[in-house]
Design a protein around this motif. Structure first.
Motif, PDB file in Angstrom:
ATOM      1  N   VAL A   1       0.839  -1.195   0.000  1.00 24.32           N
ATOM      2  CA  VAL A   1       0.000   0.000   0.000  1.00 24.32           C
ATOM      3  C   VAL A   1       0.878   1.250   0.000  1.00 24.32           C
ATOM      4  CG1 VAL A   1      -1.737   1.279   1.302  1.00 24.32           C
ATOM      5  CG2 VAL A   1      -1.850  -1.213   1.174  1.00 24.32           C
ATOM      6  N   ARG A   2       2.040   1.153   0.650  1.00 25.93           N
ATOM      7  CA  ARG A   2       2.975   2.278   0.704  1.00 25.93           C
ATOM      8  C   ARG A   2       4.361   1.813   0.258  1.00 25.93           C
ATOM      9  NH1 ARG A   2       2.397   3.483   6.754  1.00 25.93           N
ATOM     10  NH2 ARG A   2       2.063   1.261   6.625  1.00 25.93           N
ATOM     11  N   GLU A   3       4.991   2.649  -0.535  1.00 25.53           N
ATOM     12  CA  GLU A   3       6.347   2.405  -0.988  1.00 25.53           C
ATOM     13  C   GLU A   3       7.168   3.647  -0.653  1.00 25.53           C
ATOM     14  OE1 GLU A   3       8.567   0.990  -5.050  1.00 25.53           O
ATOM     15  OE2 GLU A   3       6.853   2.329  -5.266  1.00 25.53           O
ATOM     16  N   VAL A   4       8.367   3.441  -0.152  1.00 24.47           N
ATOM     17  CA  VAL A   4       9.258   4.544   0.195  1.00 24.47           C
ATOM     18  C   VAL A   4      10.426   4.533  -0.782  1.00 24.47           C
ATOM     19  CG1 VAL A   4      10.725   5.554   1.985  1.00 24.47           C
ATOM     20  CG2 VAL A   4       8.607   4.384   2.628  1.00 24.47           C
ATOM     21  N   LEU A   5      10.620   5.657  -1.474  1.00 25.14           N
ATOM     22  CA  LEU A   5      11.724   5.815  -2.418  1.00 25.14           C
ATOM     23  C   LEU A   5      12.736   6.778  -1.802  1.00 25.14           C
ATOM     24  CD1 LEU A   5       9.616   6.398  -5.655  1.00 25.14           C
ATOM     25  CD2 LEU A   5      10.577   4.242  -4.859  1.00 25.14           C
ATOM     26  N   ILE A   6      14.013   6.422  -1.892  1.00 27.81           N
ATOM     27  CA  ILE A   6      15.076   7.245  -1.339  1.00 27.81           C
ATOM     28  C   ILE A   6      15.901   7.779  -2.500  1.00 27.81           C
ATOM     29  CG2 ILE A   6      17.006   7.339   0.273  1.00 27.81           C
ATOM     30  CD1 ILE A   6      14.216   6.500   1.481  1.00 27.81           C
ATOM     31  N   GLY A   7      15.890   9.103  -2.674  1.00 26.94           N
ATOM     32  CA  GLY A   7      16.580   9.716  -3.801  1.00 26.94           C
ATOM     33  C   GLY A   7      17.676  10.670  -3.365  1.00 26.94           C
TER      34      GLY A   7
ATOM     35  N   ILE B   1      17.119   7.708  -7.706  1.00 28.85           N
ATOM     36  CA  ILE B   1      16.575   6.790  -6.688  1.00 28.85           C
ATOM     37  C   ILE B   1      17.601   5.682  -6.473  1.00 28.85           C
ATOM     38  CG2 ILE B   1      14.701   5.224  -6.054  1.00 28.85           C
ATOM     39  CD1 ILE B   1      13.884   8.204  -6.292  1.00 28.85           C
ATOM     40  N   ARG B   2      18.053   5.544  -5.223  1.00 25.81           N
ATOM     41  CA  ARG B   2      19.081   4.543  -4.933  1.00 25.81           C
ATOM     42  C   ARG B   2      18.585   3.402  -4.061  1.00 25.81           C
ATOM     43  NH1 ARG B   2      24.184   8.241  -4.090  1.00 25.81           N
ATOM     44  NH2 ARG B   2      24.439   8.893  -6.252  1.00 25.81           N
ATOM     45  N   HIS B   3      17.409   3.571  -3.483  1.00 23.41           N
ATOM     46  CA  HIS B   3      16.913   2.539  -2.568  1.00 23.41           C
ATOM     47  C   HIS B   3      15.405   2.710  -2.434  1.00 23.41           C
ATOM     48  CE1 HIS B   3      16.738  -0.152   0.836  1.00 23.41           C
ATOM     49  NE2 HIS B   3      16.322   0.801   1.635  1.00 23.41           N
TER      50      HIS B   3
ATOM     51  N   ASP C   1      20.132  16.743   1.495  1.00 26.60           N
ATOM     52  CA  ASP C   1      20.966  15.547   1.483  1.00 26.60           C
ATOM     53  C   ASP C   1      20.294  14.384   0.769  1.00 26.60           C
ATOM     54  OD1 ASP C   1      23.222  16.500   3.062  1.00 26.60           O
ATOM     55  OD2 ASP C   1      21.775  16.600   4.708  1.00 26.60           O
ATOM     56  N   VAL C   2      18.998  14.310   0.906  1.00 29.80           N
ATOM     57  CA  VAL C   2      18.238  13.191   0.357  1.00 29.80           C
ATOM     58  C   VAL C   2      16.786  13.625   0.185  1.00 29.80           C
ATOM     59  CG1 VAL C   2      17.673  12.169   2.611  1.00 29.80           C
ATOM     60  CG2 VAL C   2      17.879  10.675   0.647  1.00 29.80           C
ATOM     61  N   ILE C   3      16.069  12.947  -0.697  1.00 34.79           N
ATOM     62  CA  ILE C   3      14.625  13.151  -0.827  1.00 34.79           C
ATOM     63  C   ILE C   3      13.947  11.829  -0.491  1.00 34.79           C
ATOM     64  CG2 ILE C   3      12.714  13.486  -2.454  1.00 34.79           C
ATOM     65  CD1 ILE C   3      14.299  15.607  -3.809  1.00 34.79           C
ATOM     66  N   ILE C   4      12.933  11.914   0.342  1.00 35.72           N
ATOM     67  CA  ILE C   4      12.147  10.728   0.698  1.00 35.72           C
ATOM     68  C   ILE C   4      10.757  10.922   0.109  1.00 35.72           C
ATOM     69  CG2 ILE C   4      11.138   9.361   2.551  1.00 35.72           C
ATOM     70  CD1 ILE C   4      13.513  10.226   4.301  1.00 35.72           C
ATOM     71  N   GLU C   5      10.332   9.944  -0.671  1.00 35.04           N
ATOM     72  CA  GLU C   5       8.981   9.972  -1.250  1.00 35.04           C
ATOM     73  C   GLU C   5       8.225   8.757  -0.740  1.00 35.04           C
ATOM     74  OE1 GLU C   5       6.632   9.681  -5.520  1.00 35.04           O
ATOM     75  OE2 GLU C   5       8.753  10.225  -5.518  1.00 35.04           O
TER      76      GLU C   5
ATOM     77  N   ILE D   1       6.333  13.927  -0.523  1.00 31.79           N
ATOM     78  CA  ILE D   1       7.672  14.088  -1.078  1.00 31.79           C
ATOM     79  C   ILE D   1       8.366  15.131  -0.226  1.00 31.79           C
ATOM     80  CG2 ILE D   1       9.065  14.781  -3.058  1.00 31.79           C
ATOM     81  CD1 ILE D   1       6.681  13.988  -4.840  1.00 31.79           C
ATOM     82  N   MET D   2       9.477  14.749   0.402  1.00 27.13           N
ATOM     83  CA  MET D   2      10.132  15.704   1.291  1.00 27.13           C
ATOM     84  C   MET D   2      11.643  15.650   1.161  1.00 27.13           C
ATOM     85  SD  MET D   2       9.635  14.045   5.011  1.00 27.13           S
ATOM     86  CE  MET D   2      10.557  12.581   5.438  1.00 27.13           C
ATOM     87  N   PRO D   3      12.260  16.805   0.961  1.00 28.61           N
ATOM     88  CA  PRO D   3      13.712  16.864   1.048  1.00 28.61           C
ATOM     89  C   PRO D   3      14.119  16.798   2.517  1.00 28.61           C
ATOM     90  CG  PRO D   3      12.813  19.028   0.557  1.00 28.61           C
ATOM     91  CD  PRO D   3      11.661  18.068   0.581  1.00 28.61           C
TER      92      PRO D   3
END
Length: 117
Positions: free
Chosen positions: A10-16, A28-30, A64-68, A80-82
């Motif tokens: 239902v939720r996916e977390v992307l680390i950019g 996106i690295r993880h 440093d990173v973006i989390i979506e 979506i947050m830096p």
């Protein structure tokens, strides 16, 4: 029964991370889903929800990173947050406001998202 009903995430977390040459682009690295790691997704959302709204310093610089956090089934971004990591915590950017988390939460976050400096 629940596994059968909710077999898809239902939720996916992307680390950019910012692209090394083209800083306006994100690489996106993880990623991970609530099916793979429900506790981490839930804890991340709790930290985001209970972070403290504050006025950020004017000199934050590049994030440093973006989390979506997104719904993969509907291809919809929920958040979506830096993120800017500091010595004593971290800043989240939400629309036109900034939120602060403690050093303890920032260290947990770095580990959870496999942050690479």
């Amino acid at each position: 029964m629940a596994k059968t009903m909710y077999d898809e995430p239902v939720r996916e977390v992307l680390i950019g991370y910012p692209h090394e040459e083209r800083k306006e682009e994100t690489v996106i690295r993880h990623s991970f889903t609530d099916r793979e790691d429900l506790n981490t997704v839930d804890n991340l959302q709790q930290i985001m929800m209970f972070s403290q709204v504050m006025e950020a310093p004017a000199d934050l610089g590049e994030h440093d990173v973006i989390i979506e956090v997104r719904n993969p089934k509907h291809h919809t971004a929920l958040t979506i947050m830096p993120v800017w990591f500091e010595e004593d915590g971290a800043w989240f950017g939400f629309d036109d406001e900034y939120r602060w988390i403690s050093q303890e939460d920032a260290e947990w976050l770095k580990e959870a998202i496999r942050f690479k400096e």
